[in-house]
Write a protein that holds these residues in place. Sequence first.
Motif, mmCIF file in Angstrom:
data_model
loop_
_atom_site.group_PDB
_atom_site.id
_atom_site.type_symbol
_atom_site.label_atom_id
_atom_site.label_comp_id
_atom_site.label_asym_id
_atom_site.label_seq_id
_atom_site.Cartn_x
_atom_site.Cartn_y
_atom_site.Cartn_z
ATOM 1 N N ALA A 18 50.211 47.131 40.936
ATOM 2 C CA ALA A 18 49.268 46.291 40.203
ATOM 3 C C ALA A 18 49.848 44.923 39.886
ATOM 4 O O ALA A 18 49.119 43.938 39.798
ATOM 5 C CB ALA A 18 48.836 46.990 38.914
ATOM 6 N N GLN A 19 51.182 44.822 39.701
ATOM 7 C CA GLN A 19 51.815 43.518 39.469
ATOM 8 C C GLN A 19 51.607 42.611 40.670
ATOM 9 O O GLN A 19 51.277 41.428 40.528
ATOM 10 C CB GLN A 19 53.307 43.692 39.196
ATOM 11 N N LEU A 20 51.800 43.144 41.874
ATOM 12 C CA LEU A 20 51.585 42.356 43.084
ATOM 13 C C LEU A 20 50.104 42.015 43.234
ATOM 14 O O LEU A 20 49.746 40.876 43.572
ATOM 15 C CB LEU A 20 52.087 43.155 44.293
ATOM 16 N N PHE A 21 49.218 42.975 42.998
ATOM 17 C CA PHE A 21 47.779 42.758 43.074
ATOM 18 C C PHE A 21 47.349 41.680 42.079
ATOM 19 O O PHE A 21 46.490 40.851 42.378
ATOM 20 C CB PHE A 21 47.064 44.088 42.774
ATOM 21 N N HIS A 22 47.990 41.672 40.905
ATOM 22 C CA HIS A 22 47.681 40.683 39.868
ATOM 23 C C HIS A 22 47.975 39.270 40.373
ATOM 24 O O HIS A 22 47.168 38.357 40.195
ATOM 25 C CB HIS A 22 48.519 40.982 38.618
ATOM 26 N N GLN A 23 49.132 39.091 41.025
ATOM 27 C CA GLN A 23 49.515 37.758 41.512
ATOM 28 C C GLN A 23 48.651 37.312 42.686
ATOM 29 O O GLN A 23 48.301 36.131 42.792
ATOM 30 C CB GLN A 23 50.997 37.757 41.923
ATOM 31 N N LEU A 24 48.317 38.261 43.598
ATOM 32 C CA LEU A 24 47.611 37.897 44.821
ATOM 33 C C LEU A 24 46.106 37.738 44.631
ATOM 34 O O LEU A 24 45.473 36.987 45.386
ATOM 35 C CB LEU A 24 47.878 38.949 45.899
ATOM 36 N N TYR A 25 45.523 38.443 43.655
ATOM 37 C CA TYR A 25 44.070 38.427 43.514
ATOM 38 C C TYR A 25 43.597 37.933 42.145
ATOM 39 O O TYR A 25 42.724 37.060 42.063
ATOM 40 C CB TYR A 25 43.508 39.839 43.780
ATOM 41 N N PHE A 26 44.153 38.516 41.076
ATOM 42 C CA PHE A 26 43.656 38.159 39.748
ATOM 43 C C PHE A 26 43.863 36.680 39.441
ATOM 44 O O PHE A 26 42.929 35.967 39.067
ATOM 45 C CB PHE A 26 44.348 39.019 38.685
ATOM 46 N N VAL A 27 45.116 36.184 39.612
ATOM 47 C CA VAL A 27 45.419 34.792 39.272
ATOM 48 C C VAL A 27 44.577 33.807 40.083
ATOM 49 O O VAL A 27 43.982 32.883 39.518
ATOM 50 C CB VAL A 27 46.935 34.518 39.431
ATOM 51 N N PRO A 28 44.473 33.960 41.452
ATOM 52 C CA PRO A 28 43.609 33.041 42.206
ATOM 53 C C PRO A 28 42.145 33.099 41.781
ATOM 54 O O PRO A 28 41.477 32.067 41.745
ATOM 55 C CB PRO A 28 43.800 33.499 43.653
ATOM 56 N N LEU A 29 41.621 34.292 41.489
ATOM 57 C CA LEU A 29 40.224 34.416 41.066
ATOM 58 C C LEU A 29 39.982 33.654 39.754
ATOM 59 O O LEU A 29 38.981 32.959 39.610
ATOM 60 C CB LEU A 29 39.853 35.890 40.894
ATOM 61 N N VAL A 30 40.903 33.792 38.812
ATOM 62 C CA VAL A 30 40.740 33.091 37.526
ATOM 63 C C VAL A 30 40.758 31.584 37.724
ATOM 64 O O VAL A 30 39.951 30.851 37.152
ATOM 65 C CB VAL A 30 41.852 33.524 36.539
ATOM 66 N N ARG A 31 41.660 31.120 38.576
ATOM 67 C CA ARG A 31 41.816 29.670 38.749
ATOM 68 C C ARG A 31 40.662 29.042 39.529
ATOM 69 O O ARG A 31 40.212 27.949 39.212
ATOM 70 C CB ARG A 31 43.142 29.382 39.454
ATOM 71 N N HIS A 32 40.202 29.744 40.586
ATOM 72 C CA HIS A 32 39.230 29.131 41.479
ATOM 73 C C HIS A 32 37.787 29.577 41.206
ATOM 74 O O HIS A 32 36.864 28.768 41.295
ATOM 75 C CB HIS A 32 39.614 29.425 42.932
ATOM 76 N N GLU A 33 37.596 30.864 40.896
ATOM 77 C CA GLU A 33 36.255 31.374 40.622
ATOM 78 C C GLU A 33 35.880 31.268 39.143
ATOM 79 O O GLU A 33 34.716 31.420 38.776
ATOM 80 C CB GLU A 33 36.150 32.832 41.072
ATOM 81 N N LYS A 34 36.888 31.037 38.292
ATOM 82 C CA LYS A 34 36.673 30.930 36.830
ATOM 83 C C LYS A 34 36.148 32.209 36.215
ATOM 84 O O LYS A 34 35.611 32.192 35.104
ATOM 85 C CB LYS A 34 35.730 29.760 36.503
ATOM 86 N N LYS A 35 36.287 33.329 36.890
ATOM 87 C CA LYS A 35 35.939 34.612 36.298
ATOM 88 C C LYS A 35 36.435 35.731 37.208
ATOM 89 O O LYS A 35 36.709 35.514 38.393
ATOM 90 C CB LYS A 35 34.423 34.740 36.098
ATOM 91 N N VAL A 36 36.559 36.919 36.649
ATOM 92 C CA VAL A 36 36.911 38.116 37.403
ATOM 93 C C VAL A 36 35.942 39.219 36.984
ATOM 94 O O VAL A 36 35.746 39.462 35.792
ATOM 95 C CB VAL A 36 38.371 38.560 37.119
ATOM 96 N N GLU A 37 35.334 39.875 37.976
ATOM 97 C CA GLU A 37 34.370 40.919 37.673
ATOM 98 C C GLU A 37 34.718 42.213 38.422
ATOM 99 O O GLU A 37 34.986 42.189 39.630
ATOM 100 C CB GLU A 37 32.952 40.480 38.063
ATOM 101 N N GLU A 38 34.734 43.302 37.672
ATOM 102 C CA GLU A 38 34.902 44.645 38.231
ATOM 103 C C GLU A 38 36.118 44.761 39.147
ATOM 104 O O GLU A 38 36.066 45.297 40.242
ATOM 105 C CB GLU A 38 33.643 45.072 38.986
ATOM 106 N N LEU A 39 37.238 44.253 38.675
ATOM 107 C CA LEU A 39 38.499 44.349 39.423
ATOM 108 C C LEU A 39 39.176 45.675 39.077
ATOM 109 O O LEU A 39 39.431 45.958 37.913
ATOM 110 C CB LEU A 39 39.421 43.185 39.056
ATOM 111 N N HIS A 40 39.455 46.477 40.108
ATOM 112 C CA HIS A 40 40.109 47.768 39.891
ATOM 113 C C HIS A 40 41.615 47.583 39.905
ATOM 114 O O HIS A 40 42.178 47.054 40.863
ATOM 115 C CB HIS A 40 39.691 48.754 40.973
#
Length: 403
Positions: free
Chosen positions: A52-74
Motif C-alpha cells: 500500500a505504501q508503493l500504491f500510495h506513491q504511484l496512485y494516491f499522490v498523483p490523483l490528489v495533485r492532478h484530479e483534485k480528488k480520490v474516489e473509491e480507492l482500495h
Amino acid sequence: MNESINEAPCGFLTLSEDGKILKINQTLLTLLKYRLEQLHNENINSILTVPAQLFHQLYFVPLVRHEKKVEELHTSLQSSNGEEIPVILNALPKIRNGRTEIDCVLLPVHKRSEYENELLLAKKEAEVALLAKDKVNEELKETLENLKIKQKELLELNQQNQAYKINTTKELELARKIQETSLTEPIVNEQIHIESYYNASNELSGDIYGFYQLDSHRYGIILLDVMGHGISSALITMSLHSLFQRLISKGVKTEAVMKELDNHLHRLFQNNQEAWHYCTAINLLIDTNEQTINYINAGHPPGIWQDSNGELHELFSKIPPLGTFEGLVYKTNSLPYSEGGRLFLYTDGITDPLGSDLLTTLLKNNQSVSISSLKNKIIQTLQDQKEACHKSDDQCFILVDLK
C-alpha cells in the motif's frame, strides 16, 4: 475535531501535503489500535502495508495533485499489531491557513466477501425462480445480467490486485536481498576487529554502511542514514553506496569522499525539490601505524570512542547533513588513540529505543568482553526495548576493537 466526526462510523484523517498525519478520529485510532500521540505528525506510511505504501506513491499522490480528488480507492492499512485492514478511501484536498491539507474518509471492507456471497446466493435463487415461471420479468433479467457483469468486473479487479500484491512483494524481497548483499563482511586480524549489525524496519532500509581495508595498516569506515524509510530512501542509499565504495576503496581522502557524496545528493534533486532527501553520515579513516582516527561527522549521531581506561569520548561535529547546503567545506577531525580502545558507531534507530544513558552504560559495563559478546547484548537489549515501545526504525551499528 468535533464529536460527530471523532465518533463517526468511519475512519477520518487529515494529511499534510507531504503525507504527515495532522488529524485522525477516534474511530480510526480504535480500528488501528493506536493512541493519538503515537500517530500525530507521523507519515501515512506508518499505518500502510508495504504494498500500500508503493500504491500510495504511484496512485494516491498523483490523483490528489492532478484530479483534485480520490474516489473509491482500495488500499490496506496495518494496525499496531500487524493486522492488515482492507479499506475503501475517498480523499479531497483543501487549502487551510495557506497550506494544502487532504481530508480522507476510510471505510473498512472486512464484510466485503460476505456480501459478495450473499449476492451470489440471491442470484442463484432468482435464477431458480425464473426457471419455474412461464414468463420472465424482463426488468429482473436485465438486473441479473448487470449483476453478472459487475461481478465479473469485480473478480477481474480482485485478481489484478492480488497479482499486483504478489509481484510487489517479490520485487521488494529481491530489492532487500540486493541491499543486504552490498553490506561488507566483518574484518578480523592482529590489528583490528570490526563487527556490524543491520536491521531494516521494513523490507528496505535507509541505513547503509561499509568498511574496507585499504592497505596493511589503514581502514576506511562509513555509516549513513538517509531521511525517511522505505523505497525512496533505499534507492538513494544504493546510489550513495556505489559511490562511497569506489571512493573509499581507492583511498580517496575523507573530506573528498564527503564532498563528493554531498555533490551527488545535490545533483539528484536539483530540479525536484519535492523529492529532496538529506543524509547524515560519519566517515572515518583509521591508521593503526600512526594510531590515529581521522573522521568527519555530517549531522550524524556522535560516534563513541572508549579508551583503554574505559573513558568515553564523542566523535561530534557541527557540520550539517549531506545534501542540505551547497558549498559546504568538510574539515577532518583527528583523534589519537592507544591500543585496547573500542569504537561504536550507530544510527538514530539505536538511540531512539535505548537512549544515550542506557547505551553508555552498556559500553561501560562490558568493556572487558569481546565485541561479539557486546554486539549480542546490544541486539538483545534492542529487541527488549522494541517490545516495550512498539515502534520500529531502521537500526544499524558498527563496533571496532583496536588491538
